[in-house]
Scaffold this motif. Structure first.
Motif, PDB file in Angstrom:
ATOM      1  N   HIS A  72     -33.866   8.687 -71.249  1.00 11.77           N
ATOM      2  CA  HIS A  72     -33.941   7.511 -70.383  1.00 11.77           C
ATOM      3  C   HIS A  72     -33.402   6.298 -71.127  1.00 11.77           C
ATOM      4  O   HIS A  72     -33.790   6.054 -72.271  1.00 11.77           O
ATOM      5  CB  HIS A  72     -35.393   7.223 -69.987  1.00 11.77           C
ATOM      6  CG  HIS A  72     -36.091   8.380 -69.368  1.00 11.77           C
ATOM      7  ND1 HIS A  72     -35.981   8.692 -68.039  1.00 11.77           N
ATOM      8  CD2 HIS A  72     -36.898   9.337 -69.915  1.00 11.77           C
ATOM      9  CE1 HIS A  72     -36.707   9.769 -67.777  1.00 11.77           C
ATOM     10  NE2 HIS A  72     -37.267  10.180 -68.897  1.00 11.77           N
ATOM     11  N   GLU A  73     -32.534   5.552 -70.482  1.00 12.73           N
ATOM     12  CA  GLU A  73     -32.072   4.294 -71.048  1.00 12.73           C
ATOM     13  C   GLU A  73     -32.737   3.169 -70.270  1.00 12.73           C
ATOM     14  O   GLU A  73     -32.718   3.170 -69.035  1.00 12.73           O
ATOM     15  CB  GLU A  73     -30.552   4.202 -70.973  1.00 12.73           C
ATOM     16  CG  GLU A  73     -29.877   5.215 -71.883  1.00 12.73           C
ATOM     17  CD  GLU A  73     -28.378   5.048 -71.961  1.00 12.73           C
ATOM     18  OE1 GLU A  73     -27.877   3.923 -71.740  1.00 12.73           O
ATOM     19  OE2 GLU A  73     -27.707   6.050 -72.247  1.00 12.73           O
ATOM     20  N   VAL A  74     -33.350   2.254 -70.991  1.00 11.37           N
ATOM     21  CA  VAL A  74     -34.071   1.147 -70.363  1.00 11.37           C
ATOM     22  C   VAL A  74     -33.546  -0.176 -70.915  1.00 11.37           C
ATOM     23  O   VAL A  74     -32.997  -0.226 -72.005  1.00 11.37           O
ATOM     24  CB  VAL A  74     -35.594   1.260 -70.588  1.00 11.37           C
ATOM     25  CG1 VAL A  74     -36.137   2.552 -69.973  1.00 11.37           C
ATOM     26  CG2 VAL A  74     -35.954   1.205 -72.067  1.00 11.37           C
ATOM     27  N   ARG A  75     -33.719  -1.225 -70.151  1.00 12.54           N
ATOM     28  CA  ARG A  75     -33.275  -2.554 -70.600  1.00 12.54           C
ATOM     29  C   ARG A  75     -34.208  -3.146 -71.645  1.00 12.54           C
ATOM     30  O   ARG A  75     -33.798  -3.908 -72.499  1.00 12.54           O
ATOM     31  CB  ARG A  75     -33.201  -3.499 -69.405  1.00 12.54           C
ATOM     32  CG  ARG A  75     -32.077  -3.170 -68.481  1.00 12.54           C
ATOM     33  CD  ARG A  75     -31.998  -4.187 -67.372  1.00 12.54           C
ATOM     34  NE  ARG A  75     -30.931  -3.803 -66.466  1.00 12.54           N
ATOM     35  CZ  ARG A  75     -30.718  -4.351 -65.318  1.00 12.54           C
ATOM     36  NH1 ARG A  75     -31.491  -5.338 -64.900  1.00 12.54           N
ATOM     37  NH2 ARG A  75     -29.733  -3.942 -64.563  1.00 12.54           N
ATOM     38  N   ALA A  76     -35.471  -2.813 -71.545  1.00 16.19           N
ATOM     39  CA  ALA A  76     -36.477  -3.385 -72.443  1.00 16.19           C
ATOM     40  C   ALA A  76     -36.176  -3.029 -73.892  1.00 16.19           C
ATOM     41  O   ALA A  76     -35.624  -1.965 -74.180  1.00 16.19           O
ATOM     42  CB  ALA A  76     -37.861  -2.865 -72.074  1.00 16.19           C
ATOM     43  N   GLY A  77     -36.562  -3.916 -74.790  1.00 15.26           N
ATOM     44  CA  GLY A  77     -36.478  -3.614 -76.210  1.00 15.26           C
ATOM     45  C   GLY A  77     -37.617  -2.685 -76.592  1.00 15.26           C
ATOM     46  O   GLY A  77     -38.731  -2.839 -76.119  1.00 15.26           O
ATOM     47  N   LEU A  78     -37.336  -1.717 -77.436  1.00 19.69           N
ATOM     48  CA  LEU A  78     -38.359  -0.747 -77.832  1.00 19.69           C
ATOM     49  C   LEU A  78     -38.743  -0.861 -79.298  1.00 19.69           C
ATOM     50  O   LEU A  78     -39.473  -0.017 -79.811  1.00 19.69           O
ATOM     51  CB  LEU A  78     -37.881   0.686 -77.536  1.00 19.69           C
ATOM     52  CG  LEU A  78     -37.591   1.000 -76.070  1.00 19.69           C
ATOM     53  CD1 LEU A  78     -37.147   2.448 -75.926  1.00 19.69           C
ATOM     54  CD2 LEU A  78     -38.799   0.731 -75.205  1.00 19.69           C
ATOM     55  N   ARG A  79     -38.266  -1.917 -79.956  1.00 24.20           N
ATOM     56  CA  ARG A  79     -38.618  -2.088 -81.355  1.00 24.20           C
ATOM     57  C   ARG A  79     -40.129  -2.150 -81.499  1.00 24.20           C
ATOM     58  O   ARG A  79     -40.811  -2.766 -80.696  1.00 24.20           O
ATOM     59  CB  ARG A  79     -37.993  -3.372 -81.903  1.00 24.20           C
ATOM     60  CG  ARG A  79     -38.213  -3.516 -83.371  1.00 24.20           C
ATOM     61  CD  ARG A  79     -37.494  -4.730 -83.901  1.00 24.20           C
ATOM     62  NE  ARG A  79     -37.664  -4.732 -85.352  1.00 24.20           N
ATOM     63  CZ  ARG A  79     -37.121  -5.628 -86.124  1.00 24.20           C
ATOM     64  NH1 ARG A  79     -36.393  -6.588 -85.616  1.00 24.20           N
ATOM     65  NH2 ARG A  79     -37.326  -5.568 -87.420  1.00 24.20           N
ATOM     66  N   TRP A  80     -40.654  -1.500 -82.529  1.00 21.67           N
ATOM     67  CA  TRP A  80     -42.082  -1.435 -82.833  1.00 21.67           C
ATOM     68  C   TRP A  80     -42.859  -0.631 -81.797  1.00 21.67           C
ATOM     69  O   TRP A  80     -44.017  -0.880 -81.553  1.00 21.67           O
ATOM     70  CB  TRP A  80     -42.706  -2.818 -83.021  1.00 21.67           C
ATOM     71  CG  TRP A  80     -41.978  -3.659 -84.011  1.00 21.67           C
ATOM     72  CD1 TRP A  80     -41.372  -4.853 -83.760  1.00 21.67           C
ATOM     73  CD2 TRP A  80     -41.739  -3.378 -85.386  1.00 21.67           C
ATOM     74  NE1 TRP A  80     -40.782  -5.325 -84.889  1.00 21.67           N
ATOM     75  CE2 TRP A  80     -40.992  -4.440 -85.917  1.00 21.67           C
ATOM     76  CE3 TRP A  80     -42.079  -2.327 -86.230  1.00 21.67           C
ATOM     77  CZ2 TRP A  80     -40.586  -4.486 -87.229  1.00 21.67           C
ATOM     78  CZ3 TRP A  80     -41.678  -2.372 -87.542  1.00 21.67           C
ATOM     79  CH2 TRP A  80     -40.942  -3.453 -88.031  1.00 21.67           C
ATOM     80  N   GLY A  81     -42.222   0.338 -81.162  1.00 17.86           N
ATOM     81  CA  GLY A  81     -42.970   1.281 -80.352  1.00 17.86           C
ATOM     82  C   GLY A  81     -43.166   0.911 -78.900  1.00 17.86           C
ATOM     83  O   GLY A  81     -44.064   1.409 -78.257  1.00 17.86           O
TER      84      GLY A  81
END
Length: 163
Positions: A72-81
């Motif tokens: 899945h590609e999402v717009r949200a940043g996923l840094r730090w989980g």
């Protein structure tokens, strides 16, 4: 060889979180999809060792493989989980056996976490990892809030407010 199923979530910031279907609670968060895929076998092995140390009956595979089953590609940043997706393996209703297993594994993690926290000096709870915003105390509050959220939805409450 034991093959595990991985569901990948790639953030708009390039960070990637991988979730392992067969091992609830196991996820990795790395700066790229390539990094998460490289780290996954070692994380799976460590998780299986952790379960064994707590007395769970777990097969010892000679080698560990995995197959990405969702991406899945999402717009949200996923840094730090961070995370934003409800994965396919999360959609079916849980069984009583799965709930019992999750509560048992939560008990293991709680005991391990409390044992580690007991080793900290009082000022240790205020420590922040370089480049990160949360203190150890804030991480512990987050864990307690998440645990409370799940337990409430299983009608295992009521629980006192955590503030």
């Amino acid at each position: 060889m034991s093959t595990f199923s991985a569901s990948l979530e790639i953030g708009g910031d390039g960070w990637c979180t991988a979730w392992v279907r067969e091992l609830p609670g196991l996820f990795l968060n790395e700066p790229s999809e390539r990094a998460v895929l490289r780290a996954l076998p070692e994380a799976i092995a460590a998780y299986l060792d952790w379960l064994r140390r707590h007395g769970e009956r777990v097969r010892s595979p000679r080698s560990i493989g995995f197959a990405p089953v969702e991406r899945h590609e999402v717009r949200a940043g996923l840094r730090w989980g961070g995370y934003a997706v409800l994965h396919g393996f999360e959609r079916p209703p849980v069984t009583r056996g799965e709930i019992a297993r999750a509560l048992r594994w939560m008990r293991f993690m709680r005991a391990d976490t409390l044992a580690l926290v007991a080793l900290l000096p009082p000022e240790g709870l205020a420590w922040t990892r370089p480049g990160q915003q949360r203190t150890i105390k804030q991480h512990l509050q987050h864990i307690a809030s998440a645990e409370r959220w799940y337990l409430q939805r299983l009608a295992l409450g009521p629980f006192p407010d955590l503030r």
